[in-house]
Design a protein around this motif. Structure first.
Motif, PDB file in Angstrom:
ATOM      1  N   ILE A 154      39.652  43.566  -7.708  1.00 49.80           N
ATOM      2  CA  ILE A 154      39.386  43.854  -6.303  1.00 49.80           C
ATOM      3  C   ILE A 154      39.621  42.612  -5.446  1.00 49.80           C
ATOM      4  CG2 ILE A 154      37.515  44.336  -4.680  1.00 49.80           C
ATOM      5  CD1 ILE A 154      38.570  46.837  -5.944  1.00 49.80           C
ATOM      6  N   ALA A 155      39.205  41.455  -5.950  1.00 51.05           N
ATOM      7  CA  ALA A 155      39.379  40.218  -5.187  1.00 51.05           C
ATOM      8  C   ALA A 155      40.861  39.895  -4.988  1.00 51.05           C
ATOM      9  CB  ALA A 155      38.677  39.065  -5.896  1.00 51.05           C
ATOM     10  N   LEU A 156      41.636  39.993  -6.062  1.00 51.30           N
ATOM     11  CA  LEU A 156      43.058  39.664  -5.952  1.00 51.30           C
ATOM     12  C   LEU A 156      43.787  40.636  -5.033  1.00 51.30           C
ATOM     13  CD1 LEU A 156      43.886  38.725  -9.662  1.00 51.30           C
ATOM     14  CD2 LEU A 156      43.552  37.184  -7.724  1.00 51.30           C
ATOM     15  N   ARG A 157      43.378  41.888  -5.045  1.00 52.57           N
ATOM     16  CA  ARG A 157      43.994  42.873  -4.167  1.00 52.57           C
ATOM     17  C   ARG A 157      43.603  42.640  -2.707  1.00 52.57           C
ATOM     18  NH1 ARG A 157      47.922  46.299  -2.528  1.00 52.57           N
ATOM     19  NH2 ARG A 157      47.120  48.238  -1.682  1.00 52.57           N
ATOM     20  N   GLU A 218      38.252  52.001  -3.897  1.00 54.95           N
ATOM     21  CA  GLU A 218      39.134  51.581  -4.979  1.00 54.95           C
ATOM     22  C   GLU A 218      38.357  51.288  -6.259  1.00 54.95           C
ATOM     23  OE1 GLU A 218      41.776  48.448  -3.906  1.00 54.95           O
ATOM     24  OE2 GLU A 218      42.974  49.755  -2.606  1.00 54.95           O
ATOM     25  N   SER A 219      37.152  50.763  -6.126  1.00 60.63           N
ATOM     26  CA  SER A 219      36.376  50.421  -7.319  1.00 60.63           C
ATOM     27  C   SER A 219      35.895  51.651  -8.081  1.00 60.63           C
ATOM     28  CB  SER A 219      35.181  49.548  -6.932  1.00 60.63           C
ATOM     29  OG  SER A 219      34.311  50.242  -6.062  1.00 60.63           O
ATOM     30  N   THR A 220      35.854  52.819  -7.411  1.00 62.61           N
ATOM     31  CA  THR A 220      35.393  54.026  -8.106  1.00 62.61           C
ATOM     32  C   THR A 220      36.379  54.494  -9.165  1.00 62.61           C
ATOM     33  OG1 THR A 220      36.386  55.416  -6.378  1.00 62.61           O
ATOM     34  CG2 THR A 220      34.063  54.829  -6.129  1.00 62.61           C
ATOM     35  N   VAL A 221      37.632  54.068  -9.069  1.00 62.46           N
ATOM     36  CA  VAL A 221      38.632  54.533 -10.032  1.00 62.46           C
ATOM     37  C   VAL A 221      39.105  53.424 -10.969  1.00 62.46           C
ATOM     38  CG1 VAL A 221      39.444  56.380  -8.547  1.00 62.46           C
ATOM     39  CG2 VAL A 221      40.497  54.139  -8.362  1.00 62.46           C
ATOM     40  N   LEU A 222      38.614  52.204 -10.790  1.00 61.71           N
ATOM     41  CA  LEU A 222      39.057  51.119 -11.660  1.00 61.71           C
ATOM     42  C   LEU A 222      38.653  51.344 -13.110  1.00 61.71           C
ATOM     43  CD1 LEU A 222      38.553  47.841  -9.578  1.00 61.71           C
ATOM     44  CD2 LEU A 222      40.688  48.835 -10.388  1.00 61.71           C
TER      45      LEU A 222
END
Length: 272
Positions: A154-157, A218-222
């Motif tokens: 998430i951070a890199l994105r 986005e984190s819900t599908v990682l």
């Protein structure tokens, strides 16, 4: 303005010249040909029997998804907390890295337009070009599955998103305020503290909260690639065809995104 004469010799206005109309028809023909070619490339391996059978399959799966298995909620509190932590910590980590990049990318704050700024812009483009799922897939392979891989993904994105909008805000500041501060003999740090930061803080707050809201989604599908969170439970439920559990996870994701959207709107309204 294209004009032709009528039989009586009076000038008649034309919307386009014959040459322009011909070029437009050629352009439309080329566009149609390109569409047909792309369609053939995309569908050359398509099994149309499966496509025709898709509505029946969708209806069958939909019937199995109801009613949702609400007692499965007890197993989702932990992954839900992981999802929120992935989004929040990933956003904070991205802010730490994105702010210096934004100042290096802005024309009015970069130490070198020829050398430093292109490097900063390359970092921004690289971050924005790769989806969070791809970052997660790479990081799971490098550092192993789990929440930590999701946070880094998430951070890199998010670096590119935050840095791009922030450096644009820096470039749009009122330079007359900087000139007034320079006239007092202020140092570079004082120009930053009293001239630049107050002008970009509203934009910075809005960008940060907006990105956190996106990262919740986005984190819900990682977890689909092993990076923890609700996606991990979703993948496991789909693998065993537990469609009632899938519906419950969908409901949790929907409610979580709605709450994050509400929080994001309230915070932006109070800060901006």
């Amino acid at each position: 303005m294209p004009i032709k004469k009528s039989e009586a010799g009076a000038p008649v206005w034309m919307h386009r010249t014959p040459k322009t109309r011909l070029l437009m028809w050629v352009g439309w023909l080329a566009l149609v040909a390109l569409f047909v070619f792309c369609w053939q490339v995309m569908t050359k391996d398509t099994i149309w029997y499966f496509v025709a059978d898709a509505p029946r399959q969708a209806a069958d799966i939909g019937s199995r998804m109801f009613p949702p298995k609400l007692d499965y909620m007890n197993e989702l509190w932990g992954p839900l907390w992981d999802t929120i932590n992935i989004a929040t910590l990933g956003t904070l980590l991205a802010i730490v890295m994105a702010v210096p990049v934004a100042f290096l990318a802005a024309r009015n704050t970069t130490p070198s337009i020829r050398f430093v700024r292109p490097v900063a812009l390359f970092i921004i483009v690289s971050s924005r070009s790769i989806n969070a799922l791809i970052w997660g897939l790479l990081l799971v392979a490098v550092i192993g599955p789990g929440v930590f891989a999701g946070i880094i993904a998430i951070a890199l994105r998010s670096i590119g998103f935050i840095a791009k909008l922030l450096y644009e805000a820096i470039e749009e500041i009122d330079e007359t305020q900087i000139e007034a501060i320079n006239a007092t003999g202020a140092s570079a740090m004082q120009r930053l503290d009293y001239g630049i930061t107050p002008q970009i803080m509203p934009a910075f707050a809005g960008i940060t909260v907006f990105r956190w809201d996106i990262n919740i989604r986005e984190s819900t599908v990682l977890g689909l690639v092993g990076a923890g969170g609700l996606g991990l439970k979703l993948q496991a439920s789909i693998n065993v065809l537990a469609w009632g559990q899938v519906t419950t996870i969908f409901i949790v994701i929907l409610v979580t995104v709605m709450i994050s959207e509400w929080v994001s709107a309230k915070v932006r309204h109070s800060l901006i």
